[in-house]
Design an enzyme around this catalytic site. Structure first.
Site, PDB file in Angstrom:
ATOM      1  N   LEU A 164       1.150  -1.028   0.457  1.00  0.00           N
ATOM      2  CA  LEU A 164      -0.471  -0.157   0.247  1.00  0.00           C
ATOM      3  C   LEU A 164       0.701   1.589  -0.028  1.00  0.00           C
ATOM      4  CD1 LEU A 164      -2.507  -0.962   2.599  1.00  0.00           C
ATOM      5  CD2 LEU A 164      -2.908  -0.349  -0.087  1.00  0.00           C
ATOM      6  N   ALA A 171      13.286  -1.140   4.646  1.00  0.00           N
ATOM      7  CA  ALA A 171      13.786  -1.318   3.429  1.00  0.00           C
ATOM      8  C   ALA A 171      13.930  -0.446   2.288  1.00  0.00           C
ATOM      9  CB  ALA A 171      13.121  -2.384   2.409  1.00  0.00           C
ATOM     10  N   ASP A 200      14.208   1.543  11.604  1.00  0.00           N
ATOM     11  CA  ASP A 200      13.246   0.073  12.147  1.00  0.00           C
ATOM     12  C   ASP A 200      12.277   1.480  13.101  1.00  0.00           C
ATOM     13  OD1 ASP A 200      12.010  -1.523  14.166  1.00  0.00           O
ATOM     14  OD2 ASP A 200      13.728  -3.257  12.766  1.00  0.00           O
ATOM     15  N   PHE A 217       1.625   3.567   8.225  1.00  0.00           N
ATOM     16  CA  PHE A 217       1.403   2.244   7.293  1.00  0.00           C
ATOM     17  C   PHE A 217       2.181   1.259   7.846  1.00  0.00           C
ATOM     18  CE2 PHE A 217      -2.188   2.438   4.105  1.00  0.00           C
ATOM     19  CZ  PHE A 217      -2.750   3.528   4.847  1.00  0.00           C
ATOM     20  N   GLY A 218       3.417   1.605   8.311  1.00  0.00           N
ATOM     21  CA  GLY A 218       4.822   0.968   8.906  1.00  0.00           C
ATOM     22  C   GLY A 218       4.062   0.182   9.939  1.00  0.00           C
ATOM     23  N   SER A 234      -6.816  -2.316  10.871  1.00  0.00           N
ATOM     24  CA  SER A 234      -7.106  -3.185   9.922  1.00  0.00           C
ATOM     25  C   SER A 234      -8.324  -3.491  10.405  1.00  0.00           C
ATOM     26  CB  SER A 234      -6.392  -4.272  10.790  1.00  0.00           C
ATOM     27  OG  SER A 234      -6.907  -5.106  10.143  1.00  0.00           O
ATOM     28  N   HIS A 271      -8.914  -6.553  11.062  1.00  0.00           N
ATOM     29  CA  HIS A 271      -8.315  -8.130  12.482  1.00  0.00           C
ATOM     30  C   HIS A 271      -8.533  -6.361  13.475  1.00  0.00           C
ATOM     31  CE1 HIS A 271      -7.488 -10.545   9.087  1.00  0.00           C
ATOM     32  NE2 HIS A 271      -6.658 -10.011   8.518  1.00  0.00           N
ATOM     33  N   TYR A 300      -1.282 -10.042  16.466  1.00  0.00           N
ATOM     34  CA  TYR A 300      -1.687  -8.659  15.084  1.00  0.00           C
ATOM     35  C   TYR A 300      -2.654  -7.980  15.126  1.00  0.00           C
ATOM     36  CZ  TYR A 300      -2.210  -5.828  10.717  1.00  0.00           C
ATOM     37  OH  TYR A 300      -2.708  -5.282   9.343  1.00  0.00           O
ATOM     38  N   LYS A 327      -3.098  -3.166  16.703  1.00  0.00           N
ATOM     39  CA  LYS A 327      -4.209  -2.851  16.417  1.00  0.00           C
ATOM     40  C   LYS A 327      -4.990  -1.353  16.957  1.00  0.00           C
ATOM     41  CE  LYS A 327      -2.156  -3.686  12.177  1.00  0.00           C
ATOM     42  NZ  LYS A 327      -1.599  -1.970  11.355  1.00  0.00           N
TER      43      LYS A 327
END
Lengths: 272, 272, 272, 272, 272, 272
Positions: free
Chosen positions: E17, E38, E53, E73-74, E113, E115, E138, E142
């Protein structure tokens, strides 16, 4: 002071609750007319009795003649094969309501049941407007009469109170009844309130004593003026000593209907 | 311990409830200032009195000077022609609120009424957030002051409690009052709670004793800390002996406002 | 096909929205009667005009004679000193409703306002049953008429639709209007729906076009059949180029009423 | 009659409430295992103690071995810098739940806090389903554990009750506690009910005595069967004499969290 | 016309995303600062990149300097062992919010999310105020950030939008995604709306395209002005041809979280 | 791509809607089995037919054999004497459900009716969880099947969708149908969605096209994925020209059930 009613018809008058109501409702009417499939032998001076089957429309019509209120506690009191439910609870209750309409009865108090909402959970804390969730064909028949009586009120102006009685026994017989119990005295208070409230229109009320655990919210029946006086605390030690703890994950613990949710289809059961 | 207020202004102080509040609120303020269109003759040492009409803005402004709380029970107490309602309840209450703003009054307790919601039904079991349904021009004027006081809180920070009093009389006078009664002692408790709660912002509270029939849900006024102590059970037998049963289908039974829903337009009535 | 109404009275007919409605409502009635404090000079063949003040009860009564629907958009259209609000909006609207009752008018469509709920927040996403939160004396007068019209429906059967119009201008004039805008065409659609819906009883509807930002929930007015056709997307670039971003923490951003929440008491303002 | 549990682990057992619970929960288990960062010296015959830090996962896992219920009152009890909250409340509670899962613990009773909803207002009268509004990093950690325990119930069938304790002290220490107080006896009643209710699944309950001011609605925890017996009326005169009135407009009066809403970021505070 | 922001920081900018958002958000800021673990090699002229990080608080603080909005969004994008979730999502997001507070960032848009509410059912049709029901560690993380961001708004005035993204992929990959899909274009629309709405305070919004099946009610995010333009109908035939029907009774069909409800504890999974 | 079902049984296949569904549902099954009391002569290659009465349990059981979905549109389609309703709708539907259970049918789509809620008002804007309010014995029988099908889902896992169809005719025949109309094409879309949604459990859905007037809120059926494509605007002029305006105060305008609320008891009617 004159009594609120001249003649109250009690159906199921020979049953467990019917017997209690004969004593409890005596102050409300000049005369109690007792109906049951079984004969009642200890008639009091204020009582008269009729023996018939609710599926017999002519007999029902006759029994309702001259009556100004009906306490309809008759019919099959637990899960049974479809044909029995159909005759006693569906056809029988239709006969009662139709006779009440024809004879100008003012008010009907109907013994509905927790099993009309047996698949609702304690944790949902539903009120009386929540959708029905019957746990048995018996429960489905209670939903039918709740809908039928609503129709008779909306279209014909016949008042009704549908009492979703949880567990009305002499005392709590197991751990579930520590929260689902309705004492006989509170049951009489509830029926009395239903018969004497200034207006009921069509009202659904839960039938519970004032137990510590509160599974549902009865606020929308607040116009009945029912004030329970009993609770199960005095029975707690005994019940907890005699009955093992329940499994918190069992369906019969989760759902309001208790062990009714565990039984299969009655026509299967009957054929076993 | 010092009293919570220095001077409380009571409007309508010569009225039925005003007279009760003079005694009941004495512990809350060093001084009670009593206002009415009628003269009050039995002044107590802690009291002072002013005679004026609420429609007289200058008089109202003067009466509010030096006051830190107002118990606004003045105005027309029942249905009356529009011009009377307009002057006493609409213009008069505006004068009170505007004077309160100018003089830095901290809190106003206002006698609103069940008639602001008189066309709501018992069976709806409304809470205090339900839309208004006035049953009279009198009731419309109560809705006006509820809206006005909300505005004075939201914009100017003037706290208010609007008490929707049902039926506050020495004792229940008819069958409706068996559920609509607010005893004088409970009325005093409710006004006291409204004056002493830590924060009221703008609060609407129903005004009822703890009667068996519960027509409404007052939970959203729970921050007032009002705990009613009375109920109508001790009057029930007498009322039911003296007053005939009500018609369950009559509008005056269905609606919270009782017989107010049966009266016509006050300007028509006045011309009869 | 005959038109739904014979004569519609439009008050405030010389105003911004009144002028639009003259054109938009022409198909609904044989005749439009136009009322305003200002004279209207460009009368069309289907129109007739009357000049008077809403505070003049006799004039109002006369203007309502022979009318079968009223579109009541007259009165003070923004915050003004109390005396002006009282005369034009409170007394004036009472005169309209009382005349409507006397002359058997079928339906009234009233220009209420977002300012009746100006202290509600966008984030609350209220529906039309939410409690009023006026942001001005102007807003308080709108609450008064909403309550008054409810009373005239509940007791006298006079139907009303109260339209809480947000911002009805030729085009969105600032960033707030990107969500609060009601196009003139949609305004006409909304009034038309209010006049032609099969039954309105007493209905409150928000007045908004179909803008991307949805501040409120208008579902409870779904029986009007109002389907907005406009939105502000075609104006967005222009408005955002011309107007600076708003402060997200400013009261005028938080509350539905916008900059109305920032103005002081109108009687203070008037004396400045 | 056998006790409901063999071994209950109490974390935070040396704390204010932990000390009370040692006495209060003794009837519910054969053995109480007491855990704290501080040593406990007055061990009773039914007790055993372990000293460790909740951030030490191995120690937690060991402490939970052989336990069938956990009363998790350990961790940082008020606002502290992030690193402390992270270690004791977030990582520590994860260790507790993960150990409970691994060792087959049946039920956990967790000391959540009013500070998980500290930015909700009294006037909102929320129930336990309302969204969280933490007023501190401490409160955020309580929200974390409420979510974590929900996950352990939904996925792994580990029952939990999260108690949002308001103010549990020997007696109300200020005017806010007149409504936020939970007596030690009622706290014990609440934990006992949470441990003995037939089914809790995942339940959130407010922790309050039966005080006159009712800030919240605990109806959805009605299946716990908690019946508070105390209230603050007997302390009112003393508190009101000793403590000045609160400012009704102060954030600490408006919000449930009280003075917690006034403190800044704990890492800023720590650096002062 | 100037852009709404000077510099937007996008975390997770190298992800699925994040890559989309680089293109989609370019019109909203003079400069995009891209952060990821990355390296990003195809930097555009309006972009700058930083590799670090989220668990490194100093690096996060440095990255936030000079930024006026963050699109966060990380972090770990699916179920992982506790230590990973703790570092990247819990500690990492705390670092983001704390840095945002210190550097005066105006608004954060956070990728929450489905979730977080994975154990809610389609049939419940929840809105954004419904209680959280995480289906994974996870998901618990959130919930933590939703609570944390609420705290930063309520206490420090830092605005946030938490987007509960369902399934954002190039196209629906299975039958569940026929209702859970959020197209990349709609995702960009949703983030854009979140960044440009006049006021967001603290808002939770579901992230879905306009698919035929509506699993949830997003009305309470209506102030964002998000208008989805895509739906899955054009993919239906292909998906239904390629993927077998789902079992209507499977937990992964019942619950919003889909197959996440079927996976075990991530630390167990990791050790397999 | 294989079809979702092997054999769908359509009851009432010779009726108005049944005839439409034969064509509309052909793509969903290899074979349609058509059942009716009337013979069907124009059988298509994918069809087979059976003639029997729903009151004949053996015939029903036989017809359900080998079927994997049932579209149960048979029975009495309007108000009739009790005995007819009892046989066709109550006993008949029980036979269908019991046969479905015995033969392992996966899903039943049932033609319930607006008349199950005929005494609810447009202005109430109910959703599908609102209590039933039947307007006829026909409506009571629909309530019975809704409760019965709920029971078969909760206890036996048989999925059902109950469609409360308002007015499904070729085109709107009167002014009420301008809002109550369900086009044949939309009816087919709704049944198709009910048969193909990934999970329906037990779902109640209103059956309406996308008309301008929205009488009810169908949000809780959003998991069906029904997207209506028709509305009545193209018929409006014609209907309004041909049919006189309705009386806004008539019960048939107020209530959802329309003229059904005006008819008396069917057994009375039958004897006229």
């Amino acid at each position: 002071m004159s009594k609120p009613y001249k003649t109250i018809l009690i159906t199921g008058a020979a049953g467990r609750l019917g017997t209690e109501l004969r004593r409890g409702l005596a102050p409300l009417a000049d005369r109690l007319r007792l109906a049951d499939v079984a004969e009642i032998k200890d008639l009091q001076p204020n009582e008269e009795a009729m023996v018939f089957d609710l599926a017999d429309e002519a007999a029902v019509t006759k029994a309702v003649e001259g009556v100004d209120a009906i306490v309809h506690f008759g019919g099959v009191p637990l899960e049974r094969p479809w044909e029995d439910i159909l005759d006693a609870n569906i056809r029988g209750s239709y006969h009662i309501y139709e006779a009440a309409r024809k004879h100008g009865v003012k008010r009907v108090v109907y013994a509905s049941s927790v099993h009309a909402i047996g698949y609702q959970t304690l944790e949902a804390h539903i009120d009386t407007d929540a959708p029905v969730r019957p746990d048995s064909l018996y429960g489905v028949s209670k939903c039918f009469v709740e809908a039928l009586s609503r129709f008779y009120w909306d279209k014909f102006g016949l008042e009704s109170v549908c009492l979703r009685i949880f567990s009305s026994f002499p005392e709590p017989a197991d751990r579930r009844m520590l929260w689902s119990w309705l004492s006989f005295e509170d049951c009489t208070r509830l029926v009395t309130a239903s018969l004497t409230a200034p207006r009921v229109g069509h009202t659904i009320s839960f039938g519970l004593s004032d137990n510590a655990v509160k599974p549902v919210d009865n606020g929308k029946a607040g116009h009945l003026g029912y004030v329970p006086q009993d609770n199960t605390e005095r029975f707690r030690a005994k019940v907890e000593a005699e009955k093992p703890p329940v499994d918190p994950k069992a369906p019969s613990t989760l759902y309001l209907g208790g062990w009714f949710v565990d039984i299969g289809h009655p026509n299967d059961e009957a054929s076993k």
